[in-house]
Design an enzyme around this catalytic site. Sequence first.
Site, short mmCIF file in Angstrom:
data_model
loop_
_atom_site.label_atom_id
_atom_site.label_comp_id
_atom_site.label_asym_id
_atom_site.label_seq_id
_atom_site.Cartn_x
_atom_site.Cartn_y
_atom_site.Cartn_z
N CYS A 124 0.81 -1.23 0.00
CA CYS A 124 0.00 0.00 0.00
C CYS A 124 0.84 1.27 0.00
CB CYS A 124 -0.95 -0.01 1.18
SG CYS A 124 -2.00 -1.46 1.22
N ASN A 179 -10.08 -0.53 0.35
CA ASN A 179 -8.62 -0.39 0.27
C ASN A 179 -8.15 -0.87 -1.11
OD1 ASN A 179 -5.85 -0.66 0.49
ND2 ASN A 179 -5.90 -1.60 2.52
N HIS A 187 -3.44 7.06 2.68
CA HIS A 187 -3.84 5.76 2.14
C HIS A 187 -5.20 5.41 2.73
CE1 HIS A 187 -4.07 1.68 1.04
NE2 HIS A 187 -3.80 1.21 2.24
N1 COA Z 1 -17.80 -9.32 9.86
C1 COA Z 1 -18.20 -9.61 11.11
N2 COA Z 1 -17.34 -9.93 12.09
C2 COA Z 1 -16.03 -9.96 11.78
C3 COA Z 1 -15.56 -9.67 10.49
C4 COA Z 1 -16.51 -9.36 9.52
N3 COA Z 1 -16.16 -9.03 8.25
N4 COA Z 1 -14.22 -9.78 10.49
C5 COA Z 1 -13.85 -10.11 11.73
N5 COA Z 1 -14.95 -10.23 12.52
C6 COA Z 1 -15.02 -10.57 13.94
C7 COA Z 1 -13.81 -11.34 14.42
O1 COA Z 1 -13.95 -12.71 14.16
C8 COA Z 1 -13.84 -11.00 15.90
O2 COA Z 1 -14.79 -11.84 16.53
P1 COA Z 1 -14.51 -12.42 18.00
O3 COA Z 1 -14.39 -11.21 18.88
O4 COA Z 1 -15.70 -13.26 18.24
O5 COA Z 1 -13.22 -13.18 17.89
C9 COA Z 1 -14.37 -9.57 15.95
O6 COA Z 1 -15.03 -9.37 14.69
C10 COA Z 1 -13.30 -8.53 16.16
O7 COA Z 1 -12.25 -8.79 15.24
P2 COA Z 1 -10.96 -7.89 15.19
O8 COA Z 1 -10.09 -8.38 14.09
O9 COA Z 1 -10.38 -7.79 16.55
O10 COA Z 1 -11.65 -6.49 14.82
P3 COA Z 1 -11.00 -5.07 14.66
O11 COA Z 1 -11.78 -4.09 15.43
O12 COA Z 1 -9.51 -5.10 14.84
O13 COA Z 1 -11.29 -4.75 13.13
C11 COA Z 1 -10.11 -4.74 11.03
C12 COA Z 1 -10.75 -5.58 12.13
C13 COA Z 1 -9.50 -5.66 10.01
C14 COA Z 1 -11.21 -3.91 10.40
C15 COA Z 1 -9.06 -3.79 11.66
O14 COA Z 1 -8.20 -4.54 12.50
C16 COA Z 1 -8.24 -3.11 10.62
O15 COA Z 1 -8.75 -2.32 9.87
N6 COA Z 1 -6.92 -3.36 10.58
C17 COA Z 1 -6.05 -2.76 9.62
C18 COA Z 1 -6.28 -3.42 8.31
C19 COA Z 1 -5.61 -2.70 7.20
O16 COA Z 1 -5.77 -1.54 7.09
N7 COA Z 1 -4.90 -3.44 6.37
C20 COA Z 1 -4.27 -2.95 5.27
C21 COA Z 1 -3.18 -2.03 5.65
S1 COA Z 1 -2.56 -1.32 4.26
#
Ligand code: COA
Length: 311
Positions: free
Chosen positions: A112, A268, A238
């Site tokens: 990214c 993204n 980004h």
């Molecule tokens: N729909 C519903 N539930 C979901 C889900 C979805 N699409 N994806 C994950 N979950 C669930 C998980 O299983 C977890 O459940 P649990 O608590 O029962 O285990 C819960 O939601 C929380 O998951 P978590 O990964 O801790 O959530 P989060 O608040 O960290 O959000 C992201 C997840 C991916 C949105 C966030 O971590 C993020 O944006 N990270 C950066 C990603 C990014 O930008 N990547 C590219 C960088 S260039």
Amino acid sequence: MGTKIVGLGVYLPEKVLTNFDLEKMVDTSDEWITTRTGIKERRIAENETVVDLAVKAAEEAISNAGIEKTEVDAVVLATLSPQLGFPATACLVQERLGLPHSAMSFDISAACSGFLYGLDIADAYLKSKKKKTVLVIGAEKLSSIIDWKDRSTCVLFGDGAGAAVVRYEENDESDILSSKLYTKGEAWNILYREPCGYLKMEGRKVFKEAVSGMTKSSLEAIEEAGLRPEDIDLVIPHQANFRIIKALAEKLGIPLEKVYVNVNRYGNTSAASIPIAMYEAYRKGKLKRGMNVLLTAMGGGLTWGSMVVRF
Ligand code: COA
């Protein structure tokens, strides 16, 4: 005299995949995706290759720059979803655009952060006067490397391409005021793809790295440009997650009104996200010539960094 961004172009595939469509594909909800990421919909390239996306964005950038294709003497293409193992996607784009053989063309793999790495490479070539006109492209067909059964990643990404024609102008002040780019290879395994496999990510860890890396490098780039955060007219971050963008703005002390956001419409798009956002901001009159613009990104590698551009 210096490096000027003289033309921008974009291509976004027509097909829109909404959060409601995703509800029918995996165990997720519009409410979860919206509150955790800010994303409402993304574009999917059904019948187009990553080369098609890149070529269309590049054609528009060349046309908007008002230059001839024969003037392009390098193509730097950033992607994490290349068309082939090799040769570089840039070579296929060079052929399709009908650019001269002297247009040295290569890909960069910086996820990214790829567009910023590309712009920095272009700036170095231009300032050293080895090249006069460089085409910098960010192009992604992420839908081809996503596991559509993995709800933790498939809701986040989209397809698209953005391009910029960057030139060395004798009579203009440099656009690129500062650049602070970083790599932390020891954290490669929180965001990666195995050969022919799917994109894998530890979202929470990436989130934390993104906020801290983008904030720190932004402050450094602003200082290196001889500016203060309040001198920044527009931030083009980004577009990965609205919560990351909001936390970044708060830590920089820059109001959200000065931050361009379109993650809600495209998700993204990795290396394509900054040029797509620049293009839109310019078309909407939010990005104007003479503005101090902060560009900042974080991606797999880990790679991250920030640049200040006087547009
Ligand atoms: N729909 C519903 N539930 C979901 C889900 C979805 N699409 N994806 C994950 N979950 C669930 C998980 O299983 C977890 O459940 P649990 O608590 O029962 O285990 C819960 O939601 C929380 O998951 P978590 O990964 O801790 O959530 P989060 O608040 O960290 O959000 C992201 C997840 C991916 C949105 C966030 O971590 C993020 O944006 N990270 C950066 C990603 C990014 O930008 N990547 C590219 C960088 S260039």
